[in-house]
Scaffold this motif. Structure first.
Motif, short mmCIF file in Angstrom:
data_model
loop_
_atom_site.label_atom_id
_atom_site.label_comp_id
_atom_site.label_asym_id
_atom_site.label_seq_id
_atom_site.Cartn_x
_atom_site.Cartn_y
_atom_site.Cartn_z
N ILE A 15 0.84 -1.19 0.00
CA ILE A 15 0.00 0.00 0.00
C ILE A 15 0.88 1.24 0.00
O ILE A 15 1.97 1.23 0.55
CB ILE A 15 -0.92 0.03 1.24
CG1 ILE A 15 -1.81 1.27 1.22
CG2 ILE A 15 -0.14 0.01 2.52
CD1 ILE A 15 -2.79 1.35 2.36
N THR A 16 0.37 2.29 -0.64
CA THR A 16 0.95 3.61 -0.53
C THR A 16 -0.20 4.55 -0.20
O THR A 16 -1.23 4.52 -0.87
CB THR A 16 1.64 4.03 -1.84
OG1 THR A 16 2.70 3.12 -2.10
CG2 THR A 16 2.19 5.44 -1.73
N LYS A 17 -0.03 5.34 0.83
CA LYS A 17 -1.09 6.26 1.28
C LYS A 17 -0.45 7.59 1.60
O LYS A 17 0.57 7.66 2.29
CB LYS A 17 -1.77 5.68 2.54
CG LYS A 17 -2.76 6.58 3.23
CD LYS A 17 -4.05 6.67 2.48
CE LYS A 17 -5.07 7.51 3.25
NZ LYS A 17 -6.22 7.83 2.50
N ASP A 18 -1.03 8.68 1.08
CA ASP A 18 -0.60 10.04 1.40
C ASP A 18 -1.51 10.61 2.47
O ASP A 18 -2.73 10.44 2.39
CB ASP A 18 -0.67 10.94 0.16
CG ASP A 18 0.33 10.56 -0.91
OD1 ASP A 18 1.23 9.75 -0.63
OD2 ASP A 18 0.21 11.07 -2.04
N VAL A 19 -0.91 11.29 3.45
CA VAL A 19 -1.65 11.90 4.54
C VAL A 19 -1.16 13.33 4.70
O VAL A 19 0.05 13.56 4.81
CB VAL A 19 -1.40 11.14 5.87
CG1 VAL A 19 -2.16 11.78 7.01
CG2 VAL A 19 -1.78 9.68 5.72
N ASP A 20 -2.08 14.28 4.73
CA ASP A 20 -1.71 15.67 4.99
C ASP A 20 -1.67 15.88 6.50
O ASP A 20 -2.66 15.65 7.19
CB ASP A 20 -2.70 16.63 4.34
CG ASP A 20 -2.61 16.61 2.82
OD1 ASP A 20 -1.47 16.53 2.32
OD2 ASP A 20 -3.65 16.68 2.16
N ILE A 21 -0.51 16.32 7.00
CA ILE A 21 -0.34 16.58 8.43
C ILE A 21 -0.67 18.06 8.68
O ILE A 21 -0.09 18.93 8.04
CB ILE A 21 1.10 16.28 8.88
CG1 ILE A 21 1.50 14.85 8.51
CG2 ILE A 21 1.26 16.52 10.38
CD1 ILE A 21 0.74 13.76 9.20
N PRO A 22 -1.58 18.35 9.61
CA PRO A 22 -1.94 19.75 9.89
C PRO A 22 -0.76 20.57 10.40
O PRO A 22 0.19 20.03 10.97
CB PRO A 22 -3.02 19.62 10.98
CG PRO A 22 -3.51 18.23 10.90
CD PRO A 22 -2.36 17.40 10.41
N LYS A 23 -0.85 21.89 10.25
CA LYS A 23 0.18 22.81 10.74
C LYS A 23 0.19 22.90 12.26
O LYS A 23 1.23 23.08 12.86
CB LYS A 23 -0.04 24.21 10.17
CG LYS A 23 0.19 24.32 8.69
CD LYS A 23 -0.07 25.74 8.23
CE LYS A 23 -0.09 25.82 6.73
NZ LYS A 23 -0.41 27.16 6.28
N GLU A 24 -0.98 22.79 12.87
CA GLU A 24 -1.11 22.93 14.32
C GLU A 24 -0.59 21.67 15.00
O GLU A 24 -1.12 20.60 14.79
CB GLU A 24 -2.57 23.15 14.73
CG GLU A 24 -3.24 24.33 14.06
CD GLU A 24 -3.63 24.08 12.61
OE1 GLU A 24 -3.76 25.07 11.87
OE2 GLU A 24 -3.80 22.92 12.20
N VAL A 25 0.45 21.82 15.80
CA VAL A 25 1.07 20.66 16.42
C VAL A 25 1.15 20.87 17.95
O VAL A 25 2.09 21.46 18.44
CB VAL A 25 2.50 20.42 15.87
CG1 VAL A 25 3.13 19.19 16.49
CG2 VAL A 25 2.47 20.32 14.37
N PRO A 26 0.16 20.39 18.69
CA PRO A 26 0.26 20.51 20.15
C PRO A 26 1.42 19.65 20.67
O PRO A 26 1.50 18.47 20.32
CB PRO A 26 -1.07 19.98 20.67
CG PRO A 26 -1.97 19.94 19.49
CD PRO A 26 -1.11 19.81 18.27
N PRO A 27 2.33 20.23 21.43
CA PRO A 27 3.44 19.42 21.94
C PRO A 27 2.95 18.39 22.95
O PRO A 27 1.95 18.60 23.64
CB PRO A 27 4.35 20.46 22.60
CG PRO A 27 3.48 21.62 22.89
CD PRO A 27 2.38 21.61 21.87
N GLY A 28 3.65 17.26 23.02
CA GLY A 28 3.32 16.20 23.97
C GLY A 28 3.55 14.84 23.35
O GLY A 28 3.89 14.72 22.18
N THR A 29 3.35 13.81 24.15
CA THR A 29 3.56 12.44 23.70
C THR A 29 2.22 11.80 23.38
O THR A 29 1.28 11.87 24.17
CB THR A 29 4.28 11.63 24.77
OG1 THR A 29 5.56 12.23 25.01
CG2 THR A 29 4.48 10.18 24.34
N TYR A 30 2.14 11.20 22.20
CA TYR A 30 0.95 10.49 21.75
C TYR A 30 1.29 9.01 21.65
O TYR A 30 2.33 8.64 21.12
CB TYR A 30 0.50 10.98 20.38
CG TYR A 30 -0.02 12.39 20.39
CD1 TYR A 30 -1.39 12.63 20.30
CD2 TYR A 30 0.84 13.48 20.47
CE1 TYR A 30 -1.88 13.93 20.31
CE2 TYR A 30 0.35 14.77 20.48
CZ TYR A 30 -1.01 14.98 20.40
OH TYR A 30 -1.49 16.27 20.41
#
Length: 183
Positions: free
Chosen positions: A129-144
């Protein structure tokens, strides 16, 4: 035929979160090398026995790795399906931000594979599989922390994956140091 590796279900789940604004760029990745999914990604296998898994994950790559906010993330995954994945297959998905549980849900796997132009049943064989994902500009800091436990309709295990990523402001910190140095 376009391939699909259930190995990247956590990554696909992340793409759904990205579109919902809950998944952002990664500045730091923690990986236990013994459990690491082959390839260039933060994915790891869960601590469970994978001898009965329906999918053997061969490789998952993210480009760029780590992903960056405001950019496109490309996910490449490959693996082998040993038994057909039937309608009714599901994923138990948990996403935590630090200690806070953001998502705890059971999702229909067959609905998720439609995001990569596949439909259940997914037949035995080698898949990619190949999948493109747009990552938003807003990046809340922290561990997910993302945990995806995937099962076929008869509750046989497909795979179990997890990832831990730290969203931070390393770039912002570097820019702040540079601006202080300019003073």
């Amino acid at each position: 035929m376009r391939f699909f590796s259930v190995a990247c279900i956590a990554a696909l789940s992340a793409s759904n979160l990205a579109s919902a604004g809950n998944w952002f760029g990664i500045d730091d990745v923690t990986v236990n090398e013994a459990k690491k999914v082959p390839g260039d990604s933060p994915l790891q296998f869960c601590d469970t026995d994978h001898g009965q898994d329906t999918v053997t994950i061969e490789k998952v790559d993210l480009l760029p790795n780590p992903p960056e906010s405001g950019t496109k993330l490309v996910i490449h995954a490959s693996g082998t399906v040993s038994e057909p994945i039937q309608t009714g297959a599901y994923v138990k998905l948990t996403v935590k931000y630090g200690l806070i549980r953001l998502i705890s849900t059971t999702a229909d796997l067959c609905e998720q594979v439609e995001n990569v132009d596949l439909k259940c049943p997914i037949e035995k064989g080698v898949l990619s599989i190949t999948k493109d994902v747009d990552i938003p500009k807003e990046v809340p800091p922290g561990t997910y922390n993302v945990f995806a436990d995937v099962y076929n309709s008869d509750d046989t295990p497909i795979t179990c994956l997890e990832a831990s990523v730290t969203f931070g402001s390393r770039k912002k910190s570097a820019e702040a140091v540079e601006s202080v140095g300019d003073l």
